[in-house]
Design an enzyme around this catalytic site. Sequence first.
Site, short mmCIF file in Angstrom:
data_model
loop_
_atom_site.label_atom_id
_atom_site.label_comp_id
_atom_site.label_asym_id
_atom_site.label_seq_id
_atom_site.Cartn_x
_atom_site.Cartn_y
_atom_site.Cartn_z
N CYS A 1 0.87 -1.19 0.00
CA CYS A 1 0.00 0.00 0.00
C CYS A 1 0.89 1.23 0.00
O CYS A 1 1.71 1.43 0.90
CB CYS A 1 -0.92 0.02 1.21
SG CYS A 1 -1.78 1.60 1.39
N ASP B 1 -0.28 15.94 -2.66
CA ASP B 1 -0.55 14.94 -3.70
C ASP B 1 0.54 15.03 -4.77
O ASP B 1 0.95 16.11 -5.19
CB ASP B 1 -1.92 15.21 -4.34
CG ASP B 1 -2.41 14.01 -5.15
OD1 ASP B 1 -3.38 13.37 -4.72
OD2 ASP B 1 -1.81 13.74 -6.22
N GLY C 1 -13.68 6.56 -9.25
CA GLY C 1 -12.30 6.35 -9.69
C GLY C 1 -11.29 6.28 -8.57
O GLY C 1 -10.14 6.71 -8.74
N HIS D 1 -6.59 2.98 0.35
CA HIS D 1 -6.32 3.33 1.75
C HIS D 1 -7.02 4.67 1.91
O HIS D 1 -6.67 5.64 1.20
CB HIS D 1 -4.80 3.44 1.97
CG HIS D 1 -4.38 3.84 3.34
ND1 HIS D 1 -3.31 3.25 4.00
CD2 HIS D 1 -4.85 4.79 4.18
CE1 HIS D 1 -3.16 3.81 5.19
NE2 HIS D 1 -4.09 4.77 5.31
N HIS E 1 -8.46 8.16 2.11
CA HIS E 1 -7.77 9.45 2.13
C HIS E 1 -8.71 10.57 1.72
O HIS E 1 -9.66 10.35 0.98
CB HIS E 1 -6.55 9.42 1.19
CG HIS E 1 -6.87 8.99 -0.21
ND1 HIS E 1 -7.06 7.67 -0.55
CD2 HIS E 1 -7.10 9.71 -1.34
CE1 HIS E 1 -7.35 7.58 -1.83
NE2 HIS E 1 -7.40 8.80 -2.34
N HIS F 1 -8.97 14.25 -0.05
CA HIS F 1 -8.33 15.26 -0.91
C HIS F 1 -8.68 16.65 -0.38
O HIS F 1 -9.83 16.92 -0.04
CB HIS F 1 -8.85 15.15 -2.35
CG HIS F 1 -8.47 13.89 -3.05
ND1 HIS F 1 -7.35 13.80 -3.87
CD2 HIS F 1 -9.03 12.66 -3.06
CE1 HIS F 1 -7.27 12.57 -4.36
NE2 HIS F 1 -8.28 11.86 -3.89
P1 AMP Z 1 -7.85 8.49 -5.44
O1 AMP Z 1 -8.21 8.49 -6.89
O2 AMP Z 1 -8.85 9.24 -4.60
O3 AMP Z 1 -7.56 7.11 -4.92
O4 AMP Z 1 -6.54 9.37 -5.35
C1 AMP Z 1 -5.28 8.86 -5.12
C2 AMP Z 1 -4.35 10.06 -5.13
O5 AMP Z 1 -3.10 9.64 -4.62
C3 AMP Z 1 -4.09 10.62 -6.53
O6 AMP Z 1 -4.49 11.98 -6.56
C4 AMP Z 1 -2.59 10.44 -6.71
O7 AMP Z 1 -2.00 11.51 -7.41
C5 AMP Z 1 -2.10 10.36 -5.27
N1 AMP Z 1 -0.84 9.66 -5.10
C6 AMP Z 1 -0.48 8.45 -5.59
N2 AMP Z 1 0.76 8.13 -5.20
C7 AMP Z 1 1.21 9.15 -4.43
C8 AMP Z 1 2.42 9.43 -3.72
N3 AMP Z 1 3.45 8.56 -3.74
N4 AMP Z 1 2.52 10.58 -3.04
C9 AMP Z 1 1.50 11.46 -3.03
N5 AMP Z 1 0.33 11.26 -3.66
C10 AMP Z 1 0.18 10.13 -4.35
ZN ZN Z 2 -2.41 1.51 3.54
#
Ligand code: AMP
Ligand code: ZN
Length: 112
Positions: A4, A30, A96, A101, A103, A105
């Site tokens: 993850c 992000d 999408g 995990h 989170h 935004h």
């Molecule tokens: P979601 O579509 O809500 O699952 O958003 C996942 C978010 O995680 C996306 O906006 C990605 O740009 C962000 N993301 C993925 N990998 C990383 C990372 N290593 N560091 C920071 N953000 C990330």
């Molecule tokens: Zn996790």
Amino acid sequence: MQDCIFCKIINGEIPSNIIYQDDDFVIFPDIHPQAPIHYLAVPKRHFPLFREMTEEDKATLGRIFYKISTMENKLGLDSGYRVSINQKGEKGNNAGQEVMHLHIHILGGKKL
Ligand code: AMP
Ligand code: ZN
């Protein structure tokens, strides 16, 4: 949890510019910002979806929203901002959600 990406950020395996953390959650930028300001607030306990929340997770989410409210100026959000959570459903992924995990935004820095 193994494999993850957010757990790896939380435990330091993957570097990130963590701008806030306490026992329960972290806030970091992000990696692919969708606005001039784009942070993610992430509970430290791995759980993918709302419907998997424990009582403790419920309290953590409340604390996250409260912390965001106290950091509006520090995060550059004083002109207004959006918080959003993408959720995969049982029958599809209309929002999408990519990272499984939970989170939050936090988006701002322009008219959205
Ligand atoms: P979601 O579509 O809500 O699952 O958003 C996942 C978010 O995680 C996306 O906006 C990605 O740009 C962000 N993301 C993925 N990998 C990383 C990372 N290593 N560091 C920071 N953000 C990330
Ligand atoms: Zn996790």
